[in-house]
Design a protein around this motif. Structure first.
Motif, PDB file in Angstrom:
ATOM      1  N   ARG A   1       0.826  -1.207   0.000  1.00  0.00           N
ATOM      2  CA  ARG A   1       0.000   0.000   0.000  1.00  0.00           C
ATOM      3  C   ARG A   1       0.862   1.259   0.000  1.00  0.00           C
ATOM      4  N   GLN A   2       1.937   1.228   0.763  1.00  0.00           N
ATOM      5  CA  GLN A   2       2.837   2.378   0.824  1.00  0.00           C
ATOM      6  C   GLN A   2       3.503   2.624  -0.529  1.00  0.00           C
ATOM      7  N   LEU A   3       3.990   1.566  -1.162  1.00  0.00           N
ATOM      8  CA  LEU A   3       4.659   1.700  -2.451  1.00  0.00           C
ATOM      9  C   LEU A   3       3.671   2.118  -3.545  1.00  0.00           C
ATOM     10  N   ILE A   4       2.461   1.595  -3.503  1.00  0.00           N
ATOM     11  CA  ILE A   4       1.432   2.001  -4.468  1.00  0.00           C
ATOM     12  C   ILE A   4       1.151   3.492  -4.322  1.00  0.00           C
ATOM     13  N   ALA A   5       1.037   3.950  -3.076  1.00  0.00           N
ATOM     14  CA  ALA A   5       0.788   5.374  -2.836  1.00  0.00           C
ATOM     15  C   ALA A   5       1.944   6.233  -3.348  1.00  0.00           C
ATOM     16  N   GLU A   6       3.171   5.742  -3.192  1.00  0.00           N
ATOM     17  CA  GLU A   6       4.326   6.477  -3.718  1.00  0.00           C
ATOM     18  C   GLU A   6       4.229   6.595  -5.234  1.00  0.00           C
ATOM     19  N   GLY A   7       3.820   5.494  -5.886  1.00  0.00           N
ATOM     20  CA  GLY A   7       3.665   5.542  -7.329  1.00  0.00           C
ATOM     21  C   GLY A   7       2.578   6.503  -7.758  1.00  0.00           C
ATOM     22  N   GLN A   8       1.461   6.502  -7.053  1.00  0.00           N
ATOM     23  CA  GLN A   8       0.387   7.442  -7.376  1.00  0.00           C
ATOM     24  C   GLN A   8       0.861   8.884  -7.243  1.00  0.00           C
ATOM     25  N   GLU A   9       1.591   9.151  -6.170  1.00  0.00           N
ATOM     26  CA  GLU A   9       2.069  10.514  -5.936  1.00  0.00           C
ATOM     27  C   GLU A   9       3.048  10.949  -7.025  1.00  0.00           C
ATOM     28  N   SER A  10       3.959  10.045  -7.404  1.00  0.00           N
ATOM     29  CA  SER A  10       4.959  10.413  -8.411  1.00  0.00           C
ATOM     30  C   SER A  10       4.323  10.672  -9.768  1.00  0.00           C
ATOM     31  N   ALA A  11       3.172  10.013 -10.029  1.00  0.00           N
ATOM     32  CA  ALA A  11       2.481  10.202 -11.306  1.00  0.00           C
ATOM     33  C   ALA A  11       1.438  11.314 -11.238  1.00  0.00           C
ATOM     34  N   GLY A  12       1.315  11.950 -10.079  1.00  0.00           N
ATOM     35  CA  GLY A  12       0.319  13.000  -9.933  1.00  0.00           C
ATOM     36  C   GLY A  12      -1.104  12.479  -9.950  1.00  0.00           C
ATOM     37  N   ARG A  13      -1.292  11.244  -9.525  1.00  0.00           N
ATOM     38  CA  ARG A  13      -2.629  10.645  -9.488  1.00  0.00           C
ATOM     39  C   ARG A  13      -3.180  10.750  -8.075  1.00  0.00           C
ATOM     40  N   ALA A  14      -3.956  11.764  -7.826  1.00  0.00           N
ATOM     41  CA  ALA A  14      -4.557  11.933  -6.513  1.00  0.00           C
ATOM     42  C   ALA A  14      -5.556  10.819  -6.266  1.00  0.00           C
ATOM     43  N   PRO A  15      -5.596  10.268  -5.052  1.00  0.00           N
ATOM     44  CA  PRO A  15      -6.583   9.224  -4.747  1.00  0.00           C
ATOM     45  C   PRO A  15      -8.002   9.693  -5.053  1.00  0.00           C
ATOM     46  N   ASP A  16      -8.761   8.851  -5.731  1.00  0.00           N
ATOM     47  CA  ASP A  16     -10.126   9.178  -6.138  1.00  0.00           C
ATOM     48  C   ASP A  16     -11.098   8.430  -5.234  1.00  0.00           C
ATOM     49  N   PRO A  17     -11.832   9.138  -4.359  1.00  0.00           N
ATOM     50  CA  PRO A  17     -12.752   8.437  -3.455  1.00  0.00           C
ATOM     51  C   PRO A  17     -13.857   7.690  -4.185  1.00  0.00           C
ATOM     52  N   ASP A  18     -14.188   8.125  -5.407  1.00  0.00           N
ATOM     53  CA  ASP A  18     -15.229   7.455  -6.172  1.00  0.00           C
ATOM     54  C   ASP A  18     -14.706   6.214  -6.901  1.00  0.00           C
ATOM     55  N   SER A  19     -13.393   6.130  -7.058  1.00  0.00           N
ATOM     56  CA  SER A  19     -12.796   4.984  -7.741  1.00  0.00           C
ATOM     57  C   SER A  19     -11.429   4.686  -7.125  1.00  0.00           C
ATOM     58  N   PRO A  20     -11.416   4.206  -5.880  1.00  0.00           N
ATOM     59  CA  PRO A  20     -10.139   3.980  -5.194  1.00  0.00           C
ATOM     60  C   PRO A  20      -9.353   2.840  -5.803  1.00  0.00           C
ATOM     61  N   HIS A  21      -8.046   2.888  -5.586  1.00  0.00           N
ATOM     62  CA  HIS A  21      -7.143   1.837  -6.051  1.00  0.00           C
ATOM     63  C   HIS A  21      -7.413   0.576  -5.241  1.00  0.00           C
ATOM     64  N   GLN A  22      -7.886  -0.479  -5.909  1.00  0.00           N
ATOM     65  CA  GLN A  22      -8.251  -1.719  -5.238  1.00  0.00           C
ATOM     66  C   GLN A  22      -7.045  -2.644  -5.084  1.00  0.00           C
ATOM     67  N   VAL A  23      -6.901  -3.222  -3.905  1.00  0.00           N
ATOM     68  CA  VAL A  23      -5.845  -4.197  -3.653  1.00  0.00           C
ATOM     69  C   VAL A  23      -6.501  -5.556  -3.381  1.00  0.00           C
ATOM     70  N   VAL A  24      -6.131  -6.528  -4.206  1.00  0.00           N
ATOM     71  CA  VAL A  24      -6.623  -7.900  -4.092  1.00  0.00           C
ATOM     72  C   VAL A  24      -5.442  -8.777  -3.703  1.00  0.00           C
ATOM     73  N   VAL A  25      -5.629  -9.647  -2.711  1.00  0.00           N
ATOM     74  CA  VAL A  25      -4.530 -10.514  -2.289  1.00  0.00           C
ATOM     75  C   VAL A  25      -5.029 -11.945  -2.141  1.00  0.00           C
ATOM     76  N   TYR A  26      -4.231 -12.885  -2.615  1.00  0.00           N
ATOM     77  CA  TYR A  26      -4.525 -14.301  -2.434  1.00  0.00           C
ATOM     78  C   TYR A  26      -4.084 -14.744  -1.034  1.00  0.00           C
ATOM     79  N   LEU A  27      -4.857 -15.671  -0.463  1.00  0.00           N
ATOM     80  CA  LEU A  27      -4.514 -16.254   0.834  1.00  0.00           C
ATOM     81  C   LEU A  27      -4.539 -17.773   0.699  1.00  0.00           C
ATOM     82  N   LEU A  28      -3.368 -18.407   0.784  1.00  0.00           N
ATOM     83  CA  LEU A  28      -3.283 -19.861   0.710  1.00  0.00           C
ATOM     84  C   LEU A  28      -4.050 -20.469   1.878  1.00  0.00           C
TER      85      LEU A  28
END
Length: 294
Positions: free
Chosen positions: A190-217
């Motif tokens: 999440r921290q690294l994704i946020a860094e990437g968003q910031e570097s690209a000037g992509r402000a978090p969009d509350p209407d379409s947030p960046h979704q994180v999906v994770v597999y759990l064995l």
């Protein structure tokens, strides 16, 4: 609410998919995820079949290896699925396993560069744009889809390393994390994704947030702990803490919640490759674990 899904492992024969998908649909599970693992089953073909066999189930493909696919083909197939089954397909793209890419002559010198170019162009084509690009790997001349999706289509990126996770924040709409990701790994992602968003000037969009999906064995039954241990050791992850869960619904739900508390929006239960009863696993996820996950 935390989303919950399950994986149909490609170690199962393709003809097993119909019964598993229909059971997931009728049992109320939100998502069923498929893999395009070399050299087992195609991701788009199995996704199309599963979507056609079901009514409400969302079908994820995690993931389509970009070295294997011309971006125009990926866009055409994604658009077709979304027009035929609106809001139900979920597509993730990623590097693919590099050894497998080498086996088919598709391994590239810079997987991150290829993924960046693929993501940028794929998302543009799915927005209905006409694209001419001369990248290092992706080259299109005046290409546009005749049938782009009627609604915006999120594109997820499969990522593990820091560069790929930052790229997901810069250029994707969501991120898919493997079962080798612990709760602490989700926080770091999440921290690294946020860094990437910031570097690209992509402000978090509350209407379409960046979704994180994770597999759990995940495994159940008396042999569950042994199967989890064997699979982690086979993947070279036997000494990594906080990976995988074996036990009853309450135990699995607590593991799901730990990932959700760390920043996962959706947790997808991944059976072991030797799961003896995939239908029962899906029913367990939908009927026993789901009610315990907020």
């Amino acid at each position: 609410m935390t989303g919950l899904g399950a994986v149909f492992r490609p170690q199962l024969a393709p003809e097993r998919l119909r019964s598993v998908a229909r059971l997931a649909d009728s049992a109320g599970l939100e998502e069923l995820w498929l893999w395009e693992d070399c050299f087992r089953e195609g991701g788009v073909s199995t996704a199309a079949a599963a979507l056609a066999w079901t009514e409400r189930l969302r079908i994820g493909v995690g993931l389509l290896p970009v070295p294997l696919r011309n971006v125009a083909i990926t866009a055409m197939e994604a658009a077709s699925l979304h027009r035929m089954f609106p809001d139900r397909p979920i597509l993730a793209v990623g590097h693919g396993v590099q050894d497998w890419m080498g086996q088919v002559g598709a391994r590239v010198e810079s997987p991150v560069t290829l993924l960046r170019e693929h993501l940028d162009v794929l998302r543009a084509l799915l927005r209905g744009e006409r694209v001419t690009v001369e990248g290092r790997y992706v080259k299109l001349d005046d290409v546009a889809l005749d049938w782009p999706p009627a609604q915006p289509v999120p594109v997820l990126a499969g990522a593990t390393g820091p560069r790929s996770l930052r790229l997901a924040g810069e250029a994707a709409d969501g991120t898919l994390l493997t079962a080798s990701t612990s709760p602490e790994g989700v926080r770091r992602a999440r921290q690294l994704i946020a860094e990437g968003q910031e570097s690209a000037g992509r402000a978090p969009d509350p209407d379409s947030p960046h979704q994180v999906v994770v597999y759990l064995l995940t495994a159940t039954g008396p042999d569950g702990p042994a199967r989890i241990k064997a699979e982690l050791e086979a993947e070279g992850l036997g000494s990594v803490p906080d990976l995988g869960v074996a036990g009853d619904a309450g135990t699995v739900a607590k593991a799901v919640q730990r990932l959700a508390d760390a920043g996962a929006d959706t947790v997808v239960l991944q059976p072991t490759g030797d799961e003896p009863d995939p239908e029962a696993f899906v029913r367990f996820a939908a009927e026993e674990v789901r009610p315990l996950v907020p």
